[in-house]
Design an enzyme around this catalytic site. Structure first.
Site, PDB file in Angstrom:
ATOM      1  N   GLY A  35      -0.275  -5.335 -17.951  1.00  0.00           N
ATOM      2  CA  GLY A  35       0.604  -4.457 -17.784  1.00  0.00           C
ATOM      3  C   GLY A  35       2.057  -4.776 -18.333  1.00  0.00           C
ATOM      4  O   GLY A  35       2.232  -4.970 -19.337  1.00  0.00           O
ATOM      5  N   ILE A  43       4.224  -7.326 -17.357  1.00  0.00           N
ATOM      6  CA  ILE A  43       4.485  -8.633 -17.899  1.00  0.00           C
ATOM      7  C   ILE A  43       3.526  -8.861 -19.057  1.00  0.00           C
ATOM      8  O   ILE A  43       3.739  -9.497 -19.854  1.00  0.00           O
ATOM      9  CB  ILE A  43       4.151  -9.508 -16.462  1.00  0.00           C
ATOM     10  CG1 ILE A  43       5.392  -9.414 -15.607  1.00  0.00           C
ATOM     11  CG2 ILE A  43       4.196 -10.968 -17.107  1.00  0.00           C
ATOM     12  CD1 ILE A  43       5.345 -10.154 -14.602  1.00  0.00           C
ATOM     13  N   ASN A  91       3.955   4.052 -18.000  1.00  0.00           N
ATOM     14  CA  ASN A  91       3.923   2.552 -18.753  1.00  0.00           C
ATOM     15  C   ASN A  91       4.718   2.247 -19.650  1.00  0.00           C
ATOM     16  O   ASN A  91       5.231   1.570 -19.931  1.00  0.00           O
ATOM     17  CB  ASN A  91       2.436   2.494 -18.699  1.00  0.00           C
ATOM     18  CG  ASN A  91       1.523   2.542 -17.611  1.00  0.00           C
ATOM     19  OD1 ASN A  91       0.342   2.665 -17.624  1.00  0.00           O
ATOM     20  ND2 ASN A  91       2.057   2.148 -16.396  1.00  0.00           N
ATOM     21  N   LEU A  92       4.886   3.748 -20.434  1.00  0.00           N
ATOM     22  CA  LEU A  92       5.293   3.501 -21.879  1.00  0.00           C
ATOM     23  C   LEU A  92       6.746   3.214 -21.989  1.00  0.00           C
ATOM     24  O   LEU A  92       7.160   2.615 -23.121  1.00  0.00           O
ATOM     25  CB  LEU A  92       5.090   4.686 -22.684  1.00  0.00           C
ATOM     26  CG  LEU A  92       3.532   5.332 -22.519  1.00  0.00           C
ATOM     27  CD1 LEU A  92       3.693   6.695 -23.194  1.00  0.00           C
ATOM     28  CD2 LEU A  92       2.678   4.218 -23.079  1.00  0.00           C
ATOM     29  N   ARG A 120       7.787   0.396 -21.019  1.00  0.00           N
ATOM     30  CA  ARG A 120       8.144  -0.967 -21.090  1.00  0.00           C
ATOM     31  C   ARG A 120       6.837  -1.580 -21.655  1.00  0.00           C
ATOM     32  O   ARG A 120       6.830  -2.725 -22.240  1.00  0.00           O
ATOM     33  CB  ARG A 120       8.371  -1.773 -19.819  1.00  0.00           C
ATOM     34  CG  ARG A 120       7.249  -1.314 -18.743  1.00  0.00           C
ATOM     35  CD  ARG A 120       7.888  -1.458 -17.250  1.00  0.00           C
ATOM     36  NE  ARG A 120       6.909  -1.145 -16.199  1.00  0.00           N
ATOM     37  CZ  ARG A 120       6.495   0.072 -15.936  1.00  0.00           C
ATOM     38  NH1 ARG A 120       6.859   1.054 -16.705  1.00  0.00           N
ATOM     39  NH2 ARG A 120       5.480  -0.043 -15.139  1.00  0.00           N
ATOM     40  N   ASN A 173      -0.071  -6.723  -7.376  1.00  0.00           N
ATOM     41  CA  ASN A 173      -0.497  -6.648  -5.747  1.00  0.00           C
ATOM     42  C   ASN A 173      -0.659  -7.996  -5.112  1.00  0.00           C
ATOM     43  O   ASN A 173      -1.375  -8.922  -5.982  1.00  0.00           O
ATOM     44  CB  ASN A 173      -1.465  -5.732  -5.435  1.00  0.00           C
ATOM     45  CG  ASN A 173      -2.763  -6.128  -5.865  1.00  0.00           C
ATOM     46  OD1 ASN A 173      -3.444  -6.727  -5.291  1.00  0.00           O
ATOM     47  ND2 ASN A 173      -3.049  -5.825  -7.079  1.00  0.00           N
ATOM     48  N   LEU A 174      -0.230  -8.318  -3.884  1.00  0.00           N
ATOM     49  CA  LEU A 174      -0.451  -9.397  -3.433  1.00  0.00           C
ATOM     50  C   LEU A 174      -2.169  -9.940  -2.987  1.00  0.00           C
ATOM     51  O   LEU A 174      -2.350 -11.124  -3.227  1.00  0.00           O
ATOM     52  CB  LEU A 174       0.222  -9.515  -1.793  1.00  0.00           C
ATOM     53  CG  LEU A 174       0.115 -10.468  -1.001  1.00  0.00           C
ATOM     54  CD1 LEU A 174       0.977 -11.853  -1.713  1.00  0.00           C
ATOM     55  CD2 LEU A 174       0.931 -10.454   0.241  1.00  0.00           C
ATOM     56  N   CYS A 198       4.294   5.783  16.931  1.00  0.00           N
ATOM     57  CA  CYS A 198       5.122   6.641  17.475  1.00  0.00           C
ATOM     58  C   CYS A 198       6.260   6.939  17.002  1.00  0.00           C
ATOM     59  O   CYS A 198       6.965   7.889  16.864  1.00  0.00           O
ATOM     60  CB  CYS A 198       5.605   6.060  19.167  1.00  0.00           C
ATOM     61  SG  CYS A 198       6.324   4.420  18.812  1.00  0.00           S
TER      62      CYS A 198
END
Lengths: 648, 338
Positions: A21, A23, A51-52, A54, A113-114, A168
């Site tokens: 992606g 990077i 995406n484009l 970058r 993602n982690l 809540c």
């Protein structure tokens, strides 16, 4: 310029990139230019328009195609003689096992993602392959190096845990716009268009929940032959009017809070906006369901505008109508998708109306979409800088240049004149349960908590295992996998529903459990400690795992503490995970956690003894952790899983 | 501020970066005009970044023919001789850059940079030069300063695995976020000539060694009539002699520009792609910030050395008008005190 020695190491290496992606594109390009000859790249995504800006290896014409494949084709154009092997797949696939990872000299992550990062971390540890990790958000970025036995692994230091909001707060006492978004997306939208069998807290009240004898579902069911517009108005009045009145009836809740005001259709100045109605006929029929839009029907063109209450109301009603008229088939199966224009519109509108009710500032569609869609802001330049830094570290790794490994931080504002700040890596954390396999302790009520709870909340969520195996001594309590024999599968299914103390091989205080993920080759030893009571608010899971490198405590919504009125539902928390695009994991300054203290490489800075090789937090923008505006919001139950289905 | 809306296409394409710098900034970018001269690997990276960002136009100036050395850090040109033979570098890069963003006008300007007059530079909002002789650098910078409108000037040079970036925004007013609100700041930048004229001994202690090393080599090239970057390890003895002279003149210790560093810079004539990406990225961010008028700019040098991994900002300007400096500085205390 690369030296002879470096070049030879580079040319002989085999590199795995995970992620093609933001990077990834920059990295693949730089690796190719730096004369790497054998590159493998895994990415499960396809190319999108957003995406484009970058991911420069992709063009408009590539939208919908595999990122890994298109990236490779693009790079071969200027370096035709190197080998790039793309995999359009999920790095968590069993195919990418330890043997696969062992083939590489170094692994370079460009993930978003982690979960995947942890997975890759474990595989690299198991395979004994060095890992170079990275992340970016806006103008911030970092590159870190992880070599087994020599440096910390990716999980040695706590990573920001997903932000959670007590249920809540979402259902009864929102105080921020993000709470309204979560309500609109995960409660209202899900209720209206999602799976009807899913549990849904939409009608949960802050008052005594057991008094809810009203069959809540009936309200949301569209009656047979009910006019769509009639239905829309009925829903509107119910969620924005009636439900608020009910909430107001509980005085306690509002003692220290501003009261919300109920909003009914009749009170909203729809008149002038209603004139637009009928334009629907003039709007060209679109074959693409994702491009149907309520906004444009009404004449609201600019996604950056903040709509009035009347405009939001109109959008809400119109969008609801359009869903039924144009996309009726999908209703009952829909989940929120940030690229679904109509979904974004209705969620924005609903969140804004609720915000209006609670005196919270309204937001534009653009802003709301960012929050609801977990959109991470991103630019090409940061990714390019990070990619360059990754390659520099990769070359050091190939040469075993241990003393020169650096964690490098790309800052938005200079710290002691530095925009790019290198720091020596720490030694492995001896308490890290991932790389040091230190045993953990679990406090749990073994007579009340089921194995299923343990699997979901601890094994999968906290420990990040995806294919776990749970053993008590020689007894296999649970495992996941293909090819399980039927009787084993039945036993496991039954075990899940049993409380720990009632398992075939009972788990009580003092028991030691082994949890293992075969793919990640990670084994965890857990010492069980029985505990009777847990604090519903502070310990909502009813289980405490210690010995983990816990993330910094997230700010708890103050309201939840004061909310004495809510009962059973406080026990659940809604957790939130930052996804999408490139994610930054800023390492906070954690004292006493890391191993050896290290001085910074530059003698000039030795006066800053408080730094001790750890980034001075006060100088690094904490945007990535404390993002209020673009907070990632996904409502799940506490374990990252969809809530249980009713009646199953 | 022109009230033109971004088109739907632009909004979709630029969504992620609009979330970084806002719609207004994106609009300003789309109206800006950039000139680059000297298509080194670093500048090519910069061009990619600036085109993706969505500037109005990008003009390329570099008449050199393609060589294998120039190709080594250039990802825009396919290594096919039949394609690149007899075409100047700028033209080949132009075609590829257009592809990155059809909404940006990319064009070629032939000719020797030093021959263009003030009027020519007037057309641009920012000028970036690389691989450029000291004289040309100074003269282009001066022409940018003479222009009636402010033309930002940047020079970037990478040698071996090091990079130097110079920024001149003249009299620059910009906004930045301070806690929760926007504040206005103002800075005065010296020209390149003014900056390098600052006596070395009056510069702050612990200044990046790269600064001095680059000045010595720059002077060497000037004296020897070399083209930029036309050096080799064989020049080391002569350069070290020059260093000695300069250090004596400036009363500065030679240890401020170590032998090893100078040797690296002299010998490393081929660009190092990771450094091109890093410095080109930083430069891209700077130009974007300057066009948007948002965020602290680098004032006024940036140095990167892959060997220690640091990216350092140095403020090299005359210090004798201290009072003036403080007056001109930021209203709300944005000015960083040394």
């Amino acid at each position: 310029m690369a030296t002879e020695q470096q070049l030879s190491a580079i040319k002989g290496s085999k590199v795995l990139m995970v992620g093609a992606g933001g990077i990834g594109c920059e990295l693949l390009k730089t690796l190719a230019l730096s004369e790497f000859q054998d590159i493998h790249i895994i990415d499960m995504d396809t190319i999108e328009v957003s995406n484009l800006n970058r991911q420069f290896l992709f063009r408009q014409s590539h939208v919908g195609q595999s990122k890994a494949k298109v990236a490779r084709d693009a790079v071969l154009k200027f370096r035709p003689n190197i080998s790039i092997t793309p995999y359009h797949a999920n790095v968590k696939d069993p195919d990418f096992n330890v043997d696969f990872f062992k083939r590489f000299s170094v692994v370079l992550n460009g993930l978003d993602n982690l979960d995947a990062r942890r997975h890759v971390n474990r595989l690299c540890l198991a395979a004994g392959v060095p890992l170079v990790e990275s992340g970016t958000t806006g103008f911030l970025g970092q590159v870190t190096v992880h070599v087994k036995g020599r440096t910390e692994c990716y999980e040695c230091q706590p990573k920001p845990a997903p932000k959670t909001y007590p249920v809540c707060t979402i259902t009864s006492t929102p105080s921020k716009f993000v709470h309204c978004i979560v309500w609109a997306k995960d409660l209202l939208f899900a209720k209206l268009f999602g799976d009807k069998n899913q549990e849904n807290d939409l009608n949960v009240r802050s008052s005594d929940a057991s008094g809810s004898s009203e069959p809540a579902e009936d309200v949301f069911e569209r009656k047979k032959d009910e006019d769509v517009e009639e239905y829309g108005r009925r829903i509107y009045d119910h969620v924005f009017g009636h439900n608020i009145e009910v909430a107001l009836s509980n005085e306690d809740t509002w003692k220290k809070r501003n009261k919300p005001r109920p909003i009914y259709i009749k009170d909203v100045a729809l008149a002038e906006v209603i004139q637009q109605n009928g334009n629907l006929d003039k709007v060209p029929v679109s074959t693409d369901p994702l491009s149907v839009s309520a906004m444009t029907t009404i004449g609201l063109k600019n996604p950056q505008d903040v709509w009035s209450l009347a405009e939001n109301s109109r959008v809400f009603l119109e969008a609801l109508k359009l869903f039924f008229l144009k996309r009726g088939k999908e209703i009952g199966n829909l989940s929120f998708d940030k690229d679904d224009q109509l979904a974004v519109e209705i969620v924005t509108a609903a969140a804004n109306i609720r915000a209006s009710s609670f005196g919270i500032p309204l937001h534009s569609l653009f802003e709301a979409k960012g929050i609801a869609g977990n959109i991470v802001h991103a630019v090409a330049t940061t990714n390019a800088v990070i990619a360059g830094l990754i390659v520099i570290e990769a070359i050091k790794v190939l040469q075993d240049d241990v003393r020169n490994y650096r964690m490098t931080y790309c800052l938005e504002h200079p710290s002691r004149k530095m925009l790019l700040m290198p720091v020596e890596p720490f030694e492995p954390n001896k308490s890290c349960y991932v790389c040091s396999e230190t045993p953990l302790t679990l406090e749990i009520n073994t007579s009340r908590s089921k194995l299923r709870d343990f699997v979901e909340k601890i094994v999968k969520a906290k420990l990040g295992m995806s294919q776990p195996m749970i053993m008590h001594g020689h007894a296999l309590l649970y495992e996941v996998g293909d090819g399980l024999e039927e009787d084993m599968a039945t036993t496991y299914a039954a075990n899940l529903e049993k409380v720990l103390a009632q398992l075939p091989s009972p788990v009580t205080g003092g028991t030691v459990i082994m949890v293992e993920d075969l793919q990640q080759e990670l084994t965890c030893t857990i010492n069980i400690k029985h505990r009777e009571e847990f604090d519903g608010e502070k310990e909502p899971d009813g289980m405490i795992l210690s010995g983990l490198t816990e993330a910094l405590v997230q700010k708890n919504d103050e309201a939840s503490k004061e909310n004495g009125a809510s009962t059973s539902n406080v026990s659940e928390t809604v957790s939130v995970e930052a996804e999408e695009d490139d994610e930054l994991q800023i390492l906070p300054a954690v004292s006493g956690l890391a191993g050896k203290k290290r001085k910074l490489p530059d003698n000039a800075n030795s006066s800053n003894s408080d730094l001790s090789g750890v980034i001075d937090e006060t100088k690094i923008p904490r945007k990535a952790i404390d993002r209020e505006d673009s907070e990632a919001v996904v409502v799940l139950d506490g374990n990252g899983e969809r809530k249980k289905k009713r009646g199953q | 501020m022109n009230g033109e809306e971004l088109t739907e296409q632009e909004t979709a394409l630029y969504d992620r970066q609009i979330r970084v710098w806002g719609v207004d900034a994106q609009r300003r970018l789309s109206k800006s005009h950039i000139l680059v001269s000297g298509l080194t690997g670093t500048v090519v990276e910069f061009c990619k970044n600036i085109v993706l960002a969505g500037v109005g136009s990008l003009t390329l100036n570099d008449d050199r023919p393609v060589t294998t050395e120039l190709l080594s850090a250039n990802f825009l040109i396919p290594p096919d001789e039949s394609v690149y033979r007899e075409k100047p570098l700028a033209e080949l890069c132009c075609d590829s850059l257009k592809d990155f963003n059809p909404m940006v006008r990319v064009s070629v300007q032939k000719g020797d940079l030093s021959s263009f007059d003030v009027h020519f530079f007037d057309k641009f909002d920012a000028v970036v030069v690389s691989s450029c002789s000291l004289n040309t650098k100074k003269s282009v910078n001066e022409k940018c300063r003479k222009s009636s409108k402010r033309v930002a000037f940047y020079s970037v040079d990478c040698r071996d695995s090091c990079g130097e970036l110079f920024v001149d925004l003249q009299d620059y007013t910009y906004s930045k976020k301070k806690i929760d609100e926007m504040t206005e700041c103002r800075l005065q930048f010296p020209s390149f000539e003014e900056a390098i004229a600052v006596p070395w001994r009056s510069l702050p202690g612990r200044l990046s060694k790269l600064y001095f090393a680059m000045r010595v080599i720059e002077r060497f090239e000037e004296l020897e009539g070399r083209k930029p970057g036309q050096t080799s390890a064989a020049d080391l003895p002569n350069v070290l002699n020059l260093r000695k002279e300069l250090c004596e003149a400036h009363s500065l210790s030679e240890s401020q520009m170590p032998d090893a560093l100078i040797e690296r810079l002299l010998a490393g004539t081929r660009e190092f792609p990771p450094v091109c990406a890093i410095v080109g990225g930083i430069l891209g961010q700077e130009v974007i910030k300057a066009i948007c008028g948002k965020g602290d700019p680098i004032k006024n040098f940036f140095f990167f050395d892959a060997m220690d991994g640091k990216g350092i900002i140095e403020d090299i300007a005359k210090r004798n008008n201290e009072a003036e400096q403080f007056q001109i500085g930021c209203l709300e205390g944005c000015l960083e005190v040394d």
